[in-house]
Design a protein around this motif. Sequence first.
Motif, PDB file in Angstrom:
ATOM      1  N   ILE A   1      -2.805   2.174  -4.241  1.00 26.28           N
ATOM      2  CA  ILE A   1      -2.390   3.557  -4.007  1.00 26.28           C
ATOM      3  C   ILE A   1      -3.491   4.277  -3.243  1.00 26.28           C
ATOM      4  O   ILE A   1      -4.662   4.265  -3.646  1.00 26.28           O
ATOM      5  N   VAL A   2      -3.117   4.870  -2.127  1.00 23.21           N
ATOM      6  CA  VAL A   2      -4.046   5.584  -1.262  1.00 23.21           C
ATOM      7  C   VAL A   2      -3.762   7.078  -1.353  1.00 23.21           C
ATOM      8  O   VAL A   2      -2.603   7.502  -1.286  1.00 23.21           O
ATOM      9  N   ASP A   3      -4.806   7.866  -1.521  1.00 21.26           N
ATOM     10  CA  ASP A   3      -4.652   9.320  -1.563  1.00 21.26           C
ATOM     11  C   ASP A   3      -5.031   9.898  -0.204  1.00 21.26           C
ATOM     12  O   ASP A   3      -6.201   9.885   0.179  1.00 21.26           O
ATOM     13  N   ALA A   4      -4.037  10.402   0.511  1.00 23.87           N
ATOM     14  CA  ALA A   4      -4.293  10.988   1.833  1.00 23.87           C
ATOM     15  C   ALA A   4      -4.546  12.491   1.761  1.00 23.87           C
ATOM     16  O   ALA A   4      -4.804  13.117   2.793  1.00 23.87           O
TER      17      ALA A   4
ATOM     18  N   ALA B   1      -0.554  17.063  11.736  1.00 23.81           N
ATOM     19  CA  ALA B   1      -1.781  17.496  12.389  1.00 23.81           C
ATOM     20  C   ALA B   1      -2.959  16.573  12.147  1.00 23.81           C
ATOM     21  O   ALA B   1      -4.010  16.728  12.776  1.00 23.81           O
ATOM     22  N   VAL B   2      -2.810  15.614  11.241  1.00 26.19           N
ATOM     23  CA  VAL B   2      -3.904  14.711  10.919  1.00 26.19           C
ATOM     24  C   VAL B   2      -3.328  13.377  10.504  1.00 26.19           C
ATOM     25  O   VAL B   2      -2.213  13.314   9.967  1.00 26.19           O
ATOM     26  N   SER B   3      -4.069  12.304  10.753  1.00 25.92           N
ATOM     27  CA  SER B   3      -3.551  10.966  10.437  1.00 25.92           C
ATOM     28  C   SER B   3      -4.055  10.486   9.077  1.00 25.92           C
ATOM     29  O   SER B   3      -5.203  10.725   8.687  1.00 25.92           O
ATOM     30  N   ALA B   4      -3.199   9.763   8.378  1.00 25.11           N
ATOM     31  CA  ALA B   4      -3.577   9.114   7.132  1.00 25.11           C
ATOM     32  C   ALA B   4      -4.235   7.767   7.385  1.00 25.11           C
ATOM     33  O   ALA B   4      -4.635   7.077   6.433  1.00 25.11           O
ATOM     34  N   ALA B   5      -4.378   7.369   8.645  1.00 21.14           N
ATOM     35  CA  ALA B   5      -4.871   6.022   8.987  1.00 21.14           C
ATOM     36  C   ALA B   5      -6.232   5.700   8.361  1.00 21.14           C
ATOM     37  O   ALA B   5      -6.411   4.599   7.833  1.00 21.14           O
ATOM     38  N   PRO B   6      -7.228   6.606   8.403  1.00 21.03           N
ATOM     39  CA  PRO B   6      -8.518   6.238   7.788  1.00 21.03           C
ATOM     40  C   PRO B   6      -8.409   5.932   6.298  1.00 21.03           C
ATOM     41  O   PRO B   6      -9.101   5.034   5.794  1.00 21.03           O
ATOM     42  N   SER B   7      -7.554   6.652   5.602  1.00 24.44           N
ATOM     43  CA  SER B   7      -7.359   6.400   4.174  1.00 24.44           C
ATOM     44  C   SER B   7      -6.722   5.034   3.950  1.00 24.44           C
ATOM     45  O   SER B   7      -7.105   4.300   3.022  1.00 24.44           O
ATOM     46  N   VAL B   8      -5.751   4.678   4.772  1.00 25.33           N
ATOM     47  CA  VAL B   8      -5.085   3.372   4.649  1.00 25.33           C
ATOM     48  C   VAL B   8      -6.039   2.253   5.032  1.00 25.33           C
ATOM     49  O   VAL B   8      -6.123   1.213   4.357  1.00 25.33           O
TER      50      VAL B   8
ATOM     51  N   VAL C   1       0.868  -1.177   0.000  1.00 23.06           N
ATOM     52  CA  VAL C   1       0.000   0.000   0.000  1.00 23.06           C
ATOM     53  C   VAL C   1       0.906   1.228   0.000  1.00 23.06           C
ATOM     54  O   VAL C   1       1.723   1.405   0.913  1.00 23.06           O
ATOM     55  N   LEU C   2       0.774   2.063  -1.022  1.00 23.33           N
ATOM     56  CA  LEU C   2       1.533   3.309  -1.127  1.00 23.33           C
ATOM     57  C   LEU C   2       0.623   4.483  -0.799  1.00 23.33           C
ATOM     58  O   LEU C   2      -0.503   4.557  -1.310  1.00 23.33           O
ATOM     59  N   VAL C   3       1.097   5.397   0.013  1.00 27.99           N
ATOM     60  CA  VAL C   3       0.305   6.567   0.374  1.00 27.99           C
ATOM     61  C   VAL C   3       0.798   7.776  -0.422  1.00 27.99           C
ATOM     62  O   VAL C   3       1.936   8.219  -0.265  1.00 27.99           O
ATOM     63  N   THR C   4      -0.059   8.283  -1.295  1.00 30.47           N
ATOM     64  CA  THR C   4       0.203   9.468  -2.108  1.00 30.47           C
ATOM     65  C   THR C   4       1.642   9.488  -2.625  1.00 30.47           C
ATOM     66  O   THR C   4       2.439  10.360  -2.259  1.00 30.47           O
ATOM     67  N   PRO C   5       1.996   8.540  -3.479  1.00 30.58           N
ATOM     68  CA  PRO C   5       3.359   8.559  -4.031  1.00 30.58           C
ATOM     69  C   PRO C   5       3.559   9.753  -4.950  1.00 30.58           C
ATOM     70  O   PRO C   5       2.609  10.229  -5.594  1.00 30.58           O
ATOM     71  N   HIS C   6       4.794  10.247  -5.012  1.00 29.46           N
ATOM     72  CA  HIS C   6       5.109  11.400  -5.860  1.00 29.46           C
ATOM     73  C   HIS C   6       4.785  11.098  -7.315  1.00 29.46           C
ATOM     74  O   HIS C   6       4.271  11.959  -8.034  1.00 29.46           O
ATOM     75  N   GLU C   7       5.093   9.889  -7.750  1.00 27.62           N
ATOM     76  CA  GLU C   7       4.764   9.442  -9.107  1.00 27.62           C
ATOM     77  C   GLU C   7       4.019   8.111  -8.992  1.00 27.62           C
ATOM     78  O   GLU C   7       4.628   7.093  -8.669  1.00 27.62           O
TER      79      GLU C   7
END
Length: 286
Positions: free
Chosen positions: A139-142, A275-282, A120-126
């Motif tokens: 791919i997850v968009d946070a 300031a915010v977690s990416a956990a819900p997106s993951v 699982v990749l979180v908002t990769p640059h490419e």
Amino acid sequence: MIVAGSDSQALAGALARETGDTLAVAEYDRFPDGELLVEIPDLTDTTPDRAVIVAGTLSAEAHVELLQLQDAVREAGASEVVTVLPYMGYSRQDAAFKAGQPISARAVARAVSTGTDRVVLVTPHEPAIADFFDVPVDIVDAAPRLAAPLPGDLADPLFLAPDEGAIDLAETVKRAYGAGTTDYFEKERDYDTGEVTVTPSAAPVEDRDVVLVDDIVATGSTMSESIAVLNDRGAGRVIVTCVHALLARNARSKLSAAGVAGIYATDTVERDVSAVSAAPSVAAVL
């Protein structure tokens, strides 16, 4: 079971709370010769059906640590291993820019693939780097998470990307915030010197609060130049928000000196501005 790399402990904890999975407590140590040693005591009497390893790879050592964590859960008999890369180091080296150079993102992806069933990749640059892995990739968009910590009283907000390539991120944050407009700076980079030139957009900014949106803030050079330009043009508050706040070297000082009013990021890279977690997106893809 969720297992955290040493650079991703807060995100792993948030993900465990989000999913209800058990959070294993890993221990990180070194042998006298400096080699890394990772141990997961919780595996002594437990064989997890699925192990989710959450490990940002911010350094070469973090990559080794991740490989060790993967091997440890396999050794314990995990039937499925999922590797969450909140931030994947070397991901921006996705091409060989000169003869004789490696495609480092590909080399890293291949190594990570050997110890996992899924990534699982979180908002990769490419996003195209997903093709470098030898296992399925989600791919997850946070970026939508970035709207939550923004002040609720932004004045006629302008969500401004530092270049055209980041305009979709700015649009995503604007939609999540529920108000404002979007635009972007023109950015040119001299690849011989590394110098970046930022040209102001045509959007009016006087007395407007401006939110600069990007996926990564690394050295802060482009962002600080953008902030200075906006302040010179009479903008109200200038706020920086990003998914991955690397903030390397003197980036914080650059942004502060330029007059930034606030910095907000997710916990994909654990900083005081997370300031915010990416956990819900993951959690949505696990």
